[in-house]
Design a protein around this motif. Structure first.
Motif, PDB file in Angstrom:
ATOM      1  N   ALA A 160     -92.694  18.550  14.898  1.00  0.00           N
ATOM      2  CA  ALA A 160     -92.699  19.872  14.276  1.00  0.00           C
ATOM      3  C   ALA A 160     -91.438  20.087  13.438  1.00  0.00           C
ATOM      4  O   ALA A 160     -91.491  20.686  12.357  1.00  0.00           O
ATOM      5  CB  ALA A 160     -92.813  20.945  15.347  1.00  0.00           C
ATOM      6  N   LYS A 161     -90.330  19.609  13.918  1.00  0.00           N
ATOM      7  CA  LYS A 161     -89.077  19.743  13.158  1.00  0.00           C
ATOM      8  C   LYS A 161     -89.194  18.981  11.842  1.00  0.00           C
ATOM      9  O   LYS A 161     -88.829  19.472  10.782  1.00  0.00           O
ATOM     10  CB  LYS A 161     -87.894  19.194  13.972  1.00  0.00           C
ATOM     11  N   LYS A 162     -89.733  17.766  11.947  1.00  0.00           N
ATOM     12  CA  LYS A 162     -89.920  16.946  10.752  1.00  0.00           C
ATOM     13  C   LYS A 162     -90.848  17.647   9.761  1.00  0.00           C
ATOM     14  O   LYS A 162     -90.535  17.813   8.583  1.00  0.00           O
ATOM     15  CB  LYS A 162     -90.532  15.589  11.136  1.00  0.00           C
ATOM     16  N   GLU A 163     -92.005  18.062  10.254  1.00  0.00           N
ATOM     17  CA  GLU A 163     -93.038  18.642   9.378  1.00  0.00           C
ATOM     18  C   GLU A 163     -92.588  19.920   8.692  1.00  0.00           C
ATOM     19  O   GLU A 163     -92.984  20.213   7.564  1.00  0.00           O
ATOM     20  CB  GLU A 163     -94.308  18.929  10.188  1.00  0.00           C
TER      21      GLU A 163
ATOM     22  N   THR B  47    -100.360  23.517  12.996  1.00  0.00           N
ATOM     23  CA  THR B  47    -100.828  22.791  14.191  1.00  0.00           C
ATOM     24  C   THR B  47    -100.835  21.285  13.973  1.00  0.00           C
ATOM     25  O   THR B  47    -100.990  20.823  12.842  1.00  0.00           O
ATOM     26  CB  THR B  47    -102.219  23.279  14.648  1.00  0.00           C
ATOM     27  N   THR B  48    -100.596  20.566  15.044  1.00  0.00           N
ATOM     28  CA  THR B  48    -100.828  19.115  15.017  1.00  0.00           C
ATOM     29  C   THR B  48    -101.778  18.770  16.147  1.00  0.00           C
ATOM     30  O   THR B  48    -101.848  19.472  17.157  1.00  0.00           O
ATOM     31  CB  THR B  48     -99.538  18.299  15.250  1.00  0.00           C
ATOM     32  N   LYS B  49    -102.455  17.663  15.936  1.00  0.00           N
ATOM     33  CA  LYS B  49    -103.379  17.177  16.956  1.00  0.00           C
ATOM     34  C   LYS B  49    -102.563  16.807  18.188  1.00  0.00           C
ATOM     35  O   LYS B  49    -101.526  16.169  18.086  1.00  0.00           O
ATOM     36  CB  LYS B  49    -104.114  15.939  16.418  1.00  0.00           C
ATOM     37  N   ARG B  50    -103.064  17.211  19.325  1.00  0.00           N
ATOM     38  CA  ARG B  50    -102.380  16.835  20.572  1.00  0.00           C
ATOM     39  C   ARG B  50    -102.427  15.334  20.737  1.00  0.00           C
ATOM     40  O   ARG B  50    -103.457  14.699  20.560  1.00  0.00           O
ATOM     41  CB  ARG B  50    -103.044  17.503  21.775  1.00  0.00           C
TER      42      ARG B  50
ATOM     43  N   PRO C  49     -81.059  30.000   8.904  1.00  0.00           N
ATOM     44  CA  PRO C  49     -81.572  28.636   8.830  1.00  0.00           C
ATOM     45  C   PRO C  49     -83.050  28.626   9.262  1.00  0.00           C
ATOM     46  O   PRO C  49     -83.474  29.472  10.042  1.00  0.00           O
ATOM     47  CB  PRO C  49     -80.711  27.857   9.810  1.00  0.00           C
ATOM     48  N   ARG C  50     -83.806  27.714   8.710  1.00  0.00           N
ATOM     49  CA  ARG C  50     -85.239  27.675   8.998  1.00  0.00           C
ATOM     50  C   ARG C  50     -85.475  27.418  10.488  1.00  0.00           C
ATOM     51  O   ARG C  50     -84.876  26.511  11.075  1.00  0.00           O
ATOM     52  CB  ARG C  50     -85.882  26.572   8.153  1.00  0.00           C
ATOM     53  N   ALA C  51     -86.347  28.222  11.084  1.00  0.00           N
ATOM     54  CA  ALA C  51     -86.579  28.107  12.526  1.00  0.00           C
ATOM     55  C   ALA C  51     -88.053  27.889  12.829  1.00  0.00           C
ATOM     56  O   ALA C  51     -88.916  28.567  12.277  1.00  0.00           O
ATOM     57  CB  ALA C  51     -86.099  29.370  13.238  1.00  0.00           C
ATOM     58  N   VAL C  52     -88.325  26.930  13.709  1.00  0.00           N
ATOM     59  CA  VAL C  52     -89.709  26.711  14.139  1.00  0.00           C
ATOM     60  C   VAL C  52     -89.868  27.197  15.570  1.00  0.00           C
ATOM     61  O   VAL C  52     -88.974  27.002  16.413  1.00  0.00           O
ATOM     62  CB  VAL C  52     -90.114  25.219  13.985  1.00  0.00           C
ATOM     63  N   GLY C  53     -90.990  27.865  15.822  1.00  0.00           N
ATOM     64  CA  GLY C  53     -91.220  28.443  17.151  1.00  0.00           C
ATOM     65  C   GLY C  53     -92.331  27.744  17.911  1.00  0.00           C
ATOM     66  O   GLY C  53     -93.312  27.267  17.307  1.00  0.00           O
ATOM     67  N   PHE C  54     -92.179  27.676  19.212  1.00  0.00           N
ATOM     68  CA  PHE C  54     -93.198  27.114  20.111  1.00  0.00           C
ATOM     69  C   PHE C  54     -93.516  28.094  21.223  1.00  0.00           C
ATOM     70  O   PHE C  54     -92.661  28.890  21.601  1.00  0.00           O
ATOM     71  CB  PHE C  54     -92.681  25.836  20.798  1.00  0.00           C
TER      72      PHE C  54
END
Lengths: 410, 410
Positions: A31-34, A190-193, A8-13
């Motif tokens: 991040a999950k949404k994007e 990346t997203t703006k803080r 399954p697609r995984a996003v890392g932080f």
């Protein structure tokens, strides 16, 4: 079809969660949404953090905060990478997220535009020699490393929007660089803080505040939990409260100072000089100042010069406390990533980990009691030093916690 | 006519004064009478004592006690000799008393007859090889060093009245031996120890009690000063009280345990093995047990085996705390006595010291700030470690006390 595609697609932080707050929660949800990720993997520093400070509560408490708020798999960033300048910090984090088969590395930055980072990375690659030369030159002139890099950067006149005076842009640049250097398939994102700046010192009216401002509120405010409840998820706030009630302590450098002082004052100059990041005769300055200070902040103010940033000296203080030598650290950095260590997981995280086991050759260590790896030994030294200021009643449990604990299930 | 004859007659003692009590006072007065001495010189251990324990109050407080009660010149027995088995302890003390031109070394013993010591010394010299062989044999069988010497001694069937199972007889024997080995002109002299045994644990009705029983009373009794006032001179009692009031502490191993634990747990096996008296794989046993103990006494009970006496292990614990390595200690023992350090003096003591300066080549150091001698560096490590459990308010003064202080004038 490569095996990876079946995951399954995984996003890392890359996180510290010191402590976990609404800004972290927001970033995670965005991040999950994007990315459309189903699994969230976070690599988190353990007992001591990048700025050379003890975490306000233990890695285990911070893991609970993370699992209760959307992280599925929490992996430890070993001490050898966690208490480091951006380059090594990023290298460690990227290695682990790659080994854990995250698809994305999602980070907050002041910039918020990933193309800026790619542009800068290409530019820097092209001008690497000139850049190094400029940095060396500025350091010889007596500037601190960050100041020297900033001046070198200005000298190169890069055509970039990216300001490298901002800490999350610097980290972001090093993530992108490490991904390239390690030929990782991670996709940086990346997203703006949001709202609060990284080092903002007070909590405003919004529901987002920096971890720095939360920690300062915890230290200075007579009723801190009232002030911070609007900026932290309830579960994380509760975890923080419980930790303080149970151990009668939130960890700050001050509670470690007597230990640091005793260690330094019973060390020889040669021993001090052997400590990682103790360079250019700093050992004399350390030995000269530390018997004159009653508190950690008093000492740091004596030690501070233009040549070294506060953060650089704090990291050195951490290595002194944990007795981490150059020899030891160099050995840890020359070998391949020796293991992945989960500190906690949800059911989804556990599923991901189980499928990982069949796909990767890096060992997954769920308990330090089952390994003699030097990286684990270094971690244990750090976590045992972290437990030093606890009172006798809880000391034994906490000294052995990191050795005996299995990952937390949520 | 040798210069020495122009000095007033001086009697020397080897002491710990932990704390100074009526037994010490009695011994001192008796010795002056017996020898007709006008000047009393005492060599005293500093921060840590022969049994591997922190002194109950600082060397400076104990110096005040001594000067107020008949000692004229108080010289420090350096850490390198003070925290040692009888042989090296005696060697250090005899070197210093000889250099300070004491005429007599006057010691209390269970025997009380100096001829017994001379007879034993001649006998032992004659049977040295056989004795050493027997000791080695017994140690290979797993006996502790004191037990092995005791068995070896029994084996030799010496015709002596002297029981070497008693601590002050052993020390006395080593004084006599050191005087011979160092070709010192000191005349050894002994009196029977009065009333209380060395290790007696409770205070009886008499005005004499052992230092051990006084310390136990201080630790365990709700109104300790009422119980001990009859066995200590008023001035010494007052000094003890003031120390406790000022620093809210009487030093015991328990207050050092968190520091010892942090140091040991952040050391590598190689570093532990490099510590003085860490032999035969003890480093593994130390590292294995220390994270499991909440208190010092709990730890010592885990560490203890038939092979090592409690005292031997306590000395090792002291060397671990002060980070005293084999290399460092061996270096200190191979060189000649590097200095004499007065901690305090009366007018008579000062006069003696002044005339000494013209007669001897060993430097007299009145302040550590004026030397870089490795013996002084070792002493400073010990006294700074000794200050570790003090609270932040008094810490800085106490960390620098030993470096900056001049001898006390009384």
């Amino acid at each position: 079809m490569p095996l990876k595609d079946t995951n399954p697609r995984a996003v890392g932080f890359v996180v510290e969660y010191n402590p976990f707050h609404n800004g972290h929660l927001y970033h995670l949800q965005q991040a999950k949404k994007e990315t459309g990720a189903e699994v969230v993997i976070a690599v988190m520093s353990g007992s001591f953090l990048q700025r050379g400070e003890p975490a306000v509560v233990s890695k285990w408490s911070r893991t609970k905060m993370a699992l209760a708020n959307g992280v599925d798999l929490l992996l430890e960033l070993p001490y050898a990478f966690a208490v480091q300048k951006a380059e090594l910090f990023a290298k460690g984090a990227v290695s682990i997220l790659s080994a854990a088969k995250a698809d994305y590395l999602h980070f907050g930055s002041e910039s918020g535009a990933i193309e800026d980072f790619h542009v800068l990375h290409s530019f820097m690659k092209e001008h690497e020699d000139k850049w190094n030369e400029q940095v060396q030159l500025r350091m010889k002139e007596g500037y601190s490393y960050p100041k020297a890099t900033s001046l070198a950067f200005a000298h190169l006149e890069a055509k970039t929007q990216l300001s490298l005076d901002q800490p999350n842009n610097i980290l972001g640049y090093h993530y992108v660089k490490a991904i390239a250097d390690l030929s990782s398939s991670l996709i940086p994102y990346t997203t703006k803080r949001h709202a609060a700046g990284f080092h903002d010192e007070s909590i405003s009216d919004s529901s987002i505040a920096s971890a720095t401002s939360i920690r300062l509120t915890l230290n200075d405010n007579p009723l801190p939990y009232d002030s911070i409840k609007k900026v932290m998820p309830a579960s994380a706030l509760e975890e923080l409260k419980q930790y303080e009630e149970r151990y009668n302590l939130l960890h700050t450098w001050e509670s470690y100072f007597p230990f640091l002082q005793q260690r330094v004052l019973s060390s020889s100059i040669t021993e001090l000089a052997s400590i990682y990041e103790c360079e250019e005769g700093l050992e004399y300055r350390i030995l000269d100042t530390i018997a004159k200070a009653s508190t950690y902040s008093e000492w740091m103010n004596m030690l501070k010069t233009k040549r070294y940033t506060w953060t650089r000296l704090q990291r050195l203080a951490t290595h002194l406390l944990t007795n981490t030598t150059k020899e030891e650290m160099n050995q840890l950095h020359t070998s391949e990533l020796p293991y992945i260590r989960p500190l906690g997981m949800t059911t989804a995280g556990q599923k991901h980990l189980r499928s990982l086991k069949k796909q990767i050759s890096v060992p997954i260590i769920s308990r330090f009691a089952s390994t003699n790896d030097p990286m684990a030994t270094s971690e244990l030294k750090a976590s045992r030093s972290y437990a030093a200021p606890l009172s006798a009643e809880s000391k034994v449990d906490r000294l052995n916690e990191d050795y005996l604990s299995f990952p937390i299930r949520h």
